[in-house]
Design a protein around this motif. Structure first.
Motif, PDB file in Angstrom:
ATOM      1  N   MET A  32      -3.037 -12.131  -9.126  1.00 26.54           N
ATOM      2  CA  MET A  32      -2.261 -10.865  -9.180  1.00 26.54           C
ATOM      3  C   MET A  32      -2.945 -10.019  -7.894  1.00 26.54           C
ATOM      4  N   SER A  33      -2.564  -9.597  -6.874  1.00 28.59           N
ATOM      5  CA  SER A  33      -2.913  -8.688  -5.993  1.00 28.59           C
ATOM      6  C   SER A  33      -2.169  -7.220  -6.154  1.00 28.59           C
ATOM      7  N   PHE A  34      -2.983  -6.339  -5.468  1.00 28.68           N
ATOM      8  CA  PHE A  34      -2.318  -5.027  -5.553  1.00 28.68           C
ATOM      9  C   PHE A  34      -2.401  -4.092  -4.274  1.00 28.68           C
ATOM     10  N   ALA A  35      -1.141  -3.822  -3.794  1.00 27.43           N
ATOM     11  CA  ALA A  35      -1.013  -2.772  -2.692  1.00 27.43           C
ATOM     12  C   ALA A  35      -1.289  -1.705  -3.117  1.00 27.43           C
ATOM     13  N   TYR A  36      -2.252  -0.873  -3.338  1.00 25.72           N
ATOM     14  CA  TYR A  36      -2.598   0.178  -3.865  1.00 25.72           C
ATOM     15  C   TYR A  36      -2.985   1.618  -2.841  1.00 25.72           C
ATOM     16  N   GLY A  37      -2.314   1.370  -1.604  1.00 25.06           N
ATOM     17  CA  GLY A  37      -2.947   2.260  -0.714  1.00 25.06           C
ATOM     18  C   GLY A  37      -4.175   2.354   0.054  1.00 25.06           C
ATOM     19  N   GLN A  38      -4.889   1.001  -0.096  1.00 25.42           N
ATOM     20  CA  GLN A  38      -6.331   0.867   0.427  1.00 25.42           C
ATOM     21  C   GLN A  38      -6.106   0.694   1.938  1.00 25.42           C
ATOM     22  N   ARG A  39      -7.204   1.315   2.520  1.00 25.24           N
ATOM     23  CA  ARG A  39      -7.305   1.374   3.780  1.00 25.24           C
ATOM     24  C   ARG A  39      -7.373  -0.022   4.487  1.00 25.24           C
ATOM     25  N   HIS A  40      -8.039  -1.047   3.617  1.00 21.86           N
ATOM     26  CA  HIS A  40      -8.247  -2.203   4.239  1.00 21.86           C
ATOM     27  C   HIS A  40      -7.201  -3.410   3.703  1.00 21.86           C
ATOM     28  N   SER A  41      -5.953  -2.863   3.884  1.00 19.92           N
ATOM     29  CA  SER A  41      -4.823  -3.636   3.304  1.00 19.92           C
ATOM     30  C   SER A  41      -4.687  -5.043   4.120  1.00 19.92           C
ATOM     31  N   VAL A  42      -5.278  -5.279   5.188  1.00 23.36           N
ATOM     32  CA  VAL A  42      -5.465  -6.535   5.557  1.00 23.36           C
ATOM     33  C   VAL A  42      -5.793  -7.714   4.749  1.00 23.36           C
ATOM     34  N   GLU A  43      -6.567  -7.235   3.755  1.00 20.86           N
ATOM     35  CA  GLU A  43      -6.774  -7.989   2.420  1.00 20.86           C
ATOM     36  C   GLU A  43      -5.685  -8.827   1.854  1.00 20.86           C
ATOM     37  N   LEU A  44      -4.545  -7.973   1.964  1.00 22.53           N
ATOM     38  CA  LEU A  44      -3.180  -8.520   1.073  1.00 22.53           C
ATOM     39  C   LEU A  44      -2.898  -9.534   1.958  1.00 22.53           C
ATOM     40  N   GLU A  45      -3.109  -9.581   3.591  1.00 19.35           N
ATOM     41  CA  GLU A  45      -2.422 -10.759   4.418  1.00 19.35           C
ATOM     42  C   GLU A  45      -3.402 -11.980   4.001  1.00 19.35           C
TER      43      GLU A  45
END
Length: 231
Positions: A32-45
């Protein structure tokens, strides 16, 4: 027979190693991952790329906008500290109640899945002072989980929060991951990456990661921004 485990999975070094450990310990991982508005959203990729390679059964990405409350350099326009002395003071990159929020979602999914095991890659040895990475916090959340869920109250099972990295140094985490075949080139740890997704090399997370690879006798396989000076 394999058992199900929900794994909190950011796409970073620690959580990727944690998922590999869950699999090695006989669990079918449900990351389970989270798109929480983080500036480092590249981690989701990176999380999306890597999840299938470690046998993820189903990868959930939950959207929860923590920028609405801010309070962290990761979820606001506050500047990410670079090159600071890393100690156990709580830095501005702390996201208010983040692990409590994430574990609550993981607990809910676990109950729906009929799973009683949750893995989280928190670390209390080589960390940046976050209060929700401590063993006493994890123990308290586990107690709460077994008081607050239908499955636990009815005696169907008891929830356990697994923290296999909590007492390991970053170098030990990397060595363990290598033993399990983790490809760290597909992970991302930087708090303040460039627009192209390159690691800055100077934030707390980059510096701890680089220190870990150095102590493990390896070179970090990810790319760093031109002009950064990895230690």
């Amino acid at each position: 027979m394999s058992k199900k485990a929900v794994v909190l999975y950011s796409g970073g070094l620690d959580s990727t190693t944690c998922m590999a450990i869950a699999r090695a310990e006989g669990f079918d991982p449900y990351p389970m991952s989270f798109a929480y508005g983080q500036r480092h959203s590249v981690e989701l990729e990176k999380a999306a790329q890597y999840a299938p390679r470690v046998g993820a059964v189903e990868h959930q990405v939950v959207e929860v906008d923590l920028r609405r409350i801010g309070g962290s350099a990761l979820t606001s326009d506050l500047e990410v500290p670079k090159g600071r002395a890393i100690d156990e003071t709580i830095p501005v990159t702390y996201v208010p109640a983040r692990n409590t929020i994430f574990l609550s979602f993981a607990l809910g999914w676990a109950e729906v899945l009929g799973a009683f095991d949750i893995y989280i890659g928190v670390n209390a040895l080589d960390y940046s002072g976050y209060p929700d990475c401590r063993p006493e916090y994890i123990a308290a959340f586990e107690t709460m989980a077994n008081l607050a869920t239908k499955a636990a109250v009815e005696g169907i099972g008891r929830y356990r929060i697994h923290t296999p990295l909590i007492d390991l140094s970053k170098a030990e985490i990397i060595r363990r991951g290598r033993e399990l075949g983790v490809d760290y080139a597909l992970t991302h740890s930087c708090y303040d990456p460039t627009a192209d997704g390159l690691a800055c090399g100077a934030c707390d997370s980059c510096r701890l990661r680089l220190k870990g690879f150095a102590e493990a006798g390896e070179k970090d396989p990810v790319a760093y921004a031109s002009g950064s000076k990895p230690e």
